[in-house]
Design a protein around this motif. Structure first.
Motif, short mmCIF file in Angstrom:
data_model
loop_
_atom_site.label_atom_id
_atom_site.label_comp_id
_atom_site.label_asym_id
_atom_site.label_seq_id
_atom_site.Cartn_x
_atom_site.Cartn_y
_atom_site.Cartn_z
N LEU A 1 22.28 -12.10 16.33
CA LEU A 1 22.77 -11.12 15.35
C LEU A 1 23.87 -11.79 14.53
N VAL A 2 23.72 -11.72 13.21
CA VAL A 2 24.71 -12.30 12.30
C VAL A 2 25.36 -11.18 11.48
N GLY A 3 26.66 -11.07 11.56
CA GLY A 3 27.39 -10.11 10.74
C GLY A 3 27.78 -10.75 9.42
N ALA A 4 27.09 -10.35 8.36
CA ALA A 4 27.41 -10.82 7.01
C ALA A 4 27.72 -9.60 6.16
N ASP A 5 28.41 -8.64 6.76
CA ASP A 5 28.61 -7.33 6.16
C ASP A 5 30.03 -7.10 5.67
N GLY A 6 30.71 -8.16 5.24
CA GLY A 6 31.92 -8.02 4.47
C GLY A 6 33.20 -7.74 5.22
N LEU A 7 34.24 -7.48 4.42
CA LEU A 7 35.58 -7.28 4.95
C LEU A 7 35.63 -6.20 6.02
N HIS A 8 34.92 -5.11 5.81
CA HIS A 8 34.94 -3.98 6.75
C HIS A 8 33.70 -4.02 7.65
N SER A 9 33.41 -5.18 8.18
CA SER A 9 32.18 -5.43 8.92
C SER A 9 31.97 -4.48 10.11
N ARG A 10 30.83 -3.79 10.08
CA ARG A 10 30.43 -2.96 11.21
C ARG A 10 30.06 -3.84 12.41
N THR A 11 29.43 -4.96 12.14
CA THR A 11 29.04 -5.87 13.21
C THR A 11 30.27 -6.39 13.95
N ARG A 12 31.28 -6.77 13.19
CA ARG A 12 32.52 -7.28 13.80
C ARG A 12 33.15 -6.20 14.68
N ALA A 13 33.19 -4.97 14.19
CA ALA A 13 33.79 -3.89 14.96
C ALA A 13 33.05 -3.66 16.28
N LEU A 14 31.72 -3.73 16.25
CA LEU A 14 30.93 -3.47 17.45
C LEU A 14 31.06 -4.61 18.46
N ALA A 15 31.11 -5.84 17.98
CA ALA A 15 31.09 -6.98 18.89
C ALA A 15 32.47 -7.52 19.26
N PHE A 16 33.47 -7.31 18.38
CA PHE A 16 34.77 -7.92 18.60
C PHE A 16 35.92 -6.91 18.71
N GLY A 17 35.75 -5.73 18.14
CA GLY A 17 36.83 -4.75 18.16
C GLY A 17 37.18 -4.26 16.77
N SER A 18 38.05 -3.27 16.70
CA SER A 18 38.38 -2.62 15.43
C SER A 18 39.09 -3.57 14.47
N GLU A 19 38.96 -3.28 13.17
CA GLU A 19 39.40 -4.23 12.16
C GLU A 19 40.91 -4.42 12.08
N GLU A 20 41.70 -3.48 12.59
CA GLU A 20 43.15 -3.68 12.51
C GLU A 20 43.59 -4.92 13.29
N HIS A 21 42.76 -5.40 14.19
CA HIS A 21 43.10 -6.61 14.94
C HIS A 21 42.89 -7.87 14.12
N PHE A 22 42.11 -7.79 13.04
CA PHE A 22 41.69 -8.98 12.33
C PHE A 22 41.97 -8.97 10.82
N VAL A 23 42.06 -7.80 10.22
CA VAL A 23 42.21 -7.70 8.76
C VAL A 23 43.69 -7.62 8.41
N ARG A 24 44.14 -8.54 7.56
CA ARG A 24 45.54 -8.62 7.18
C ARG A 24 45.68 -8.40 5.68
N SER A 25 46.31 -7.32 5.31
CA SER A 25 46.48 -6.98 3.90
C SER A 25 47.43 -7.96 3.22
N LEU A 26 47.12 -8.28 1.96
CA LEU A 26 48.01 -9.11 1.14
C LEU A 26 48.85 -8.25 0.19
N GLY A 27 48.81 -6.93 0.38
CA GLY A 27 49.70 -6.05 -0.38
C GLY A 27 49.24 -5.74 -1.79
#
Length: 383
Positions: free
Chosen positions: A149-175
């Protein structure tokens, strides 16, 4: 004989389409799932730099894409009354090649259309891995089993959330938050644009030709915001409130924004992860290592990442553990450099009424600004 041949790609954007092309090229059987009912059209212009041009050439797409080059010239910096006070050289904002994103997606889909199975209007609901494969359930279709399974579904990746955890752990805003949309080219722009800045805000309007449509972008500096990113009405209200009372063409742009069918809004952010794979799941492009729009490198990263990931899977004859390790080893320095460029771009994004001298200096240094860590593109043998 290559093993692990059945791969599900989540996302039919630039990364997903390019990967479908290269996986098929190497003898895999890709399936692409996309929540939209069809390939997404429209969007802003995207840049290509360095080795990304080599990837396009190896897909026999370089010349067709060169024919779509916007060939943007210098742009006008304007004040609140629309008076030009400086010229923004094209070298400051353009890459080696710039094309409309919708046209790029169209060409990539045409190249990959017969190379994969496509599941439009659906998305992944759950993912369960074991030693031999990945079981996936979908929002609409019946469950299926894949090798990878390859997650190529962007910044708010559903694949990443399912396999690695919620996006607040990985997404860092640049303001910075940005809204982009198309509108009538009522200024009669031709391969140029106008840019307006005020403290913590910037707005622009660009057009490839005077007969077609233009694209507008509204940017504002902000702390973290809470909103429903699928509610266009709420997002447009946020933008309108931030730009209330601004001069230049802002009132007209806000009116056109509410009419736009291709309105897009998101935070400029980066994805930072210690690893891009977990067992049989791997991330590609913005899902795993977004460098932010302020880097100007997202499209190049997506194309190069797809080429390398598919090639390493082929070279490892489907041994996903070996391939994912090699993919990350090849891409990590490249991504680190691009993310540094993205952070630097965000820091100087809101230039309050820059002088022509400053703009000319930026243009003169553009080759230095655009030089990044090179990545070697092996000639992976087709399988």
């Amino acid at each position: 004989m290559t093993t692990n041949k059945k791969a599900l790609i989540s996302g039919a954007g630039i990364a997903g389409l390019a990967l479908a092309y290269w996986l098929d090229h190497h003898g895999f059987r890709p399936t692409v799932i996309e929540r939209a009912p069809h390939i997404r059209h429209g969007g802003y212009a995207v840049d290509f730099r360095g080795e990304a041009l080599d990837v396009l050439d190896r897909m026999d797409l370089l010349e067709p894409i060169r024919a779509l080059d916007t060939e943007m010239g210098d742009a006008a910096m304007v004040d609140a009354d629309g008076r030009q006070y400086a010229t923004l050289p094209a070298a400051v904002f353009a890459g080696d090649l710039e094309v409309p994103k919708g046209e790029l997606t169209r060409l990539l889909y045409a190249a990959a259309q017969d190379r994969a199975e496509y599941l439009f209007g659906d998305s992944i609901a759950t993912v369960e891995q074991d030693a031999d494969g990945v079981d996936v359930t979908f929002e609409n279709g019946p469950p299926r089993r894949f090798d990878l399974l390859v997650g190529a579904d962007g910044l708010h990746s559903r694949t990443r959330a399912l396999a690695f955890g919620s996006e607040e752990h990985f997404v860092r805003s640049l303001g910075i938050h940005t809204a982009i949309f198309s509108l009538p080219n009522y200024l009669g722009l031709h391969r140029t644009g106008q840019l307006y800045v005020s403290p913590g805000k910037a707005a622009s309007m660009f057009a490839e030709n005077s007969d077609g449509r233009a694209r507008a972008a509204l940017h504002f500096a902000s702390e973290e915001l809470a909103y429903d990113r699928h509610d266009s009405g709420e997002l447009q209200r946020i933008v309108a409130e931030r730009f209330a009372g601004e001069g230049w063409e802002i009132p007209r742009l806000l009116t056109e924004m509410r009419k736009a069918e291709d309105f897009w809004f998101d935070v400029n952010a980066q994805v930072v992860m210690d690893t891009w794979s977990r067992s049989r799941v791997v991330l590609l492009g913005d899902a795993g290592y977004c460098a932010a729009p302020t880097s100007g490198r997202g499209t190049s990263q997506a194309l190069i990442g797809a080429y390398v990931l598919a090639g390493e899977l082929a070279q490892a004859r489907g041994n996903h553990t070996e391939a994912f390790t090699a993919y990350e080893h090849a891409m990590r320095p490249f991504v680190t450099e691009h993310q540094a460029v993205g952070r630097e771009g965000a820091e100087r994004f809101f230039m309050s009424a820059p002088t022509q001298e400053v703009l000319d200096m930026l243009a003169a240094n553009a080759p230095e600004n655009t030089r990044t860590e090179a990545i070697r593109l092996p000639d992976y043998a087709a399988h």
